[in-house]
Enzyme design. Structure first.
Site, PDB file in Angstrom:
ATOM      1  N   SER A   2       1.012  -1.221  -0.321  1.00  0.00           N
ATOM      2  CA  SER A   2      -0.134   0.005  -0.138  1.00  0.00           C
ATOM      3  C   SER A   2       0.574   1.262  -0.003  1.00  0.00           C
ATOM      4  O   SER A   2       0.293   2.171  -0.088  1.00  0.00           O
ATOM      5  CB  SER A   2      -0.790  -0.263   1.416  1.00  0.00           C
ATOM      6  OG  SER A   2      -1.623  -1.193   0.939  1.00  0.00           O
ATOM      7  N   LYS A  37      -0.263   3.415  -2.968  1.00  0.00           N
ATOM      8  CA  LYS A  37      -1.282   4.725  -2.532  1.00  0.00           C
ATOM      9  C   LYS A  37      -0.559   6.070  -2.369  1.00  0.00           C
ATOM     10  O   LYS A  37      -1.002   7.111  -2.997  1.00  0.00           O
ATOM     11  CB  LYS A  37      -1.958   4.254  -1.595  1.00  0.00           C
ATOM     12  CG  LYS A  37      -2.548   3.298  -1.834  1.00  0.00           C
ATOM     13  CD  LYS A  37      -4.181   2.873  -0.759  1.00  0.00           C
ATOM     14  CE  LYS A  37      -4.884   1.558  -0.795  1.00  0.00           C
ATOM     15  NZ  LYS A  37      -4.168   0.601  -0.579  1.00  0.00           N
ATOM     16  N   SER A  69      -6.478   3.044   4.134  1.00  0.00           N
ATOM     17  CA  SER A  69      -5.859   2.363   2.968  1.00  0.00           C
ATOM     18  C   SER A  69      -7.073   1.418   2.526  1.00  0.00           C
ATOM     19  O   SER A  69      -6.297   0.200   2.206  1.00  0.00           O
ATOM     20  CB  SER A  69      -4.780   1.001   3.553  1.00  0.00           C
ATOM     21  OG  SER A  69      -3.880   1.022   2.789  1.00  0.00           O
TER      22      SER A  69
END
Length: 481
Positions: free
Chosen positions: A51, A54, A111
């Site tokens: 993640s 992101k 997330s």
């Protein structure tokens, strides 16, 4: 032969028993101001970003907010594919909408993979096209060992990065979008009546931590990009391949502590150093001037410690005009910023805004005996001002922004105690503000200065290793810089 066979079997067993995370580990610590690598271990070896991906998705959102293509209230439609994403997610329904503001919060705090896919479809039409946009931006930022395949960081065999490239991306987010960076410090957010808490526990546990992102998939281990500031120095630490979230956090904290211990505090600003501004207009209405400055700041961001606002100027023929400026640049940086604004159809010019003056030395006492009899803080005025005494000037010295009103007030008072010979009527207090993320924060301010007094006071604080910023201050219950 039997001995060789036994040795081979033992070697295979030992290799199989080694923790998988040992092969996935990578770490880097950089100076956020210069990009210099202060520690690196396997920092250029390929790893799965999870993640941390992101951060690039957020970079592309911030870029479009700055250009004016979207605003924080823009609503994004949720595609069917988003509803199929595995956790972590918000559980968005097909055909529903989510604002850009809530999408940013959900990506930072929760997330949320369904939100990342929604952003990809909204920006580029589908995830494959969005990945191409991500990769073009990665190359522009110098992330040459990175390849993105989706907006969320869910596993893909060809989605790779390095710890060094993730540190570059974190540095770009801090440098390019100071007006949005405070989203990364969010510890929770509310959506559809439910409160979500951040996976980044170091925001609460590590002194000086102010943001960035966690990540985990089974093939990557536990990843973390952390930014922290101490004594005027900002470090970015990226660790990938942790065995658990707790062990990763402990390792990041110890590694960052070790590098901070080696650093010297930033030297104070040199007396007489010029402060340059980018002026984007001059109008009679103060609110209109502030709106011009705010719009320009949203397009290009601000330098570290910079500000935007409306500065009054009295005309020879009478009356006052307000100069809309972005302030706090060096000359070269101001020129580059103005060129960028002109490309974005905003007229501007570069102007010298002022000088950081050194305060005059305190007058020598008449006799040595008198000097010895004076207490150490005899010349520090009592704060806040006595009843009936009012602060006269329109400028403030800001010494920090804090989540706690009490902490902000204490820091303002501590800064006042560092100064000697303050003009009468200076008030040390905490002033509320709302961050772009919606979080309530408090500015630690000394208010009531004339402009030259404020600049001298700030220069004096910087020589005492205390960061500060001079701002125009509007009095009243809605006072702001």
């Amino acid at each position: 032969m039997k001995t060789i066979r036994v040795a081979l079997i033992l070697a295979v067993v030992m290799f199989a028993a080694a923790p998988a995370s040992a092969a996935r580990y990578a770490a880097v610590v950089i100076d956020a101001d210069t990009g210099a690598v202060l520690h690196g271990e396997r920092s250029k070896e390929r790893r799965y970003p999870a993640s941390l991906t992101k951060m690039m998705t957020l970079y592309l959102i911030f870029e479009r907010l700055r250009s004016g293509k979207y605003n924080l209230s823009t609503r994004m439609k949720v595609p069917h594919r988003a509803t199929l994403q595995p956790p972590s997610r918000l559980g968005l329904k097909r055909g529903s909408t989510i604002t850009v503001r809530d999408a940013i919060r959900a990506l930072v705090v929760k997330s949320a993979n369904d939100v990342a896919t929604t952003v990809a479809y909204f920006v580029a039409g589908n995830e494959r096209k969005f990945a191409k946009v991500m990769n073009r931006k990665a190359q522009q930022l110098g992330m040459h060992r990175t390849s993105f395949r989706n907006a969320s960081g869910l596993w893909h065999s060809k989605q790779w990065t390095t710890a060094r490239d993730m540190a570059r991306l974190a540095q770009a987010l801090i440098d390019h979008f100071p007006q949005y960076y405070d989203y990364f410090s969010l510890q929770s957010f509310k959506f559809s009546g439910r409160t979500y808490r951040s996976h980044n526990r170091l925001l609460r546990q590590y002194s000086g931590a102010d943001g960035l992102k966690t990540g985990y998939i089974a093939k990557s281990g536990f990843n973390l990009a952390l930014s922290a500031v101490r004594n005027g120095r900002r470090l970015i630490t990226v660790v990938m391949g942790g065995r658990t979230a707790r062990s990763r956090d402990r390792h990041v904290a110890k590694l960052t502590d070790r590098i901070f211990a080696r650093l010297k505090p930033h030297p104070p600003v040199n007396a007489g150093a010029p402060v340059w501004a980018v002026q984007v207009g001059a109008v009679q209405d103060k609110a209109a001037a502030r709106n011009l400055a705010r719009a320009a700041a949203q397009k290009v961001g601000l330098p570290q410690g910079g500000s935007w606002g409306a500065w009054p100027k009295t005309r020879r023929r009478g009356g006052t005009i307000y100069q809309a400026r972005l302030v706090g640049y060096g000359k070269g940086e101001a020129q580059r910023t103005c060129r960028t604004l002109k490309k974005r159809r905003t007229d501007c010019f570069v102007i010298r805004h002022g000088t950081v003056f050194a305060p005059p030395p305190p007058p020598a006492p008449k006799t040595a005996a008198i000097a010895q009899d004076l207490p150490a803080k005899a010349s520090v005025p009592r704060l806040p001002p006595a009843r009936g005494e009012t602060a006269m000037g329109n400028y403030a010295v800001q010494v920090g922004v804090y989540a706690s009103q009490k902490q902000a007030r204490n820091q303002a008072q501590a800064a006042a105690d560092l100064l000697r010979g303050l003009p009468g009527g200076i008030n040390a207090d905490a002033w509320p503000m709302k961050a772009s993320s919606g979080r309530k924060l408090y500015r630690a301010w000394l208010t009531g200065f004339e402009e030259d007094e404020a600049r001298r006071a700030c220069a004096n604080l910087k020589r005492k290793k205390r960061d500060c910023l001079v701002l125009l201050h509007r009095k009243g219950p809605r006072a702001r810089a």
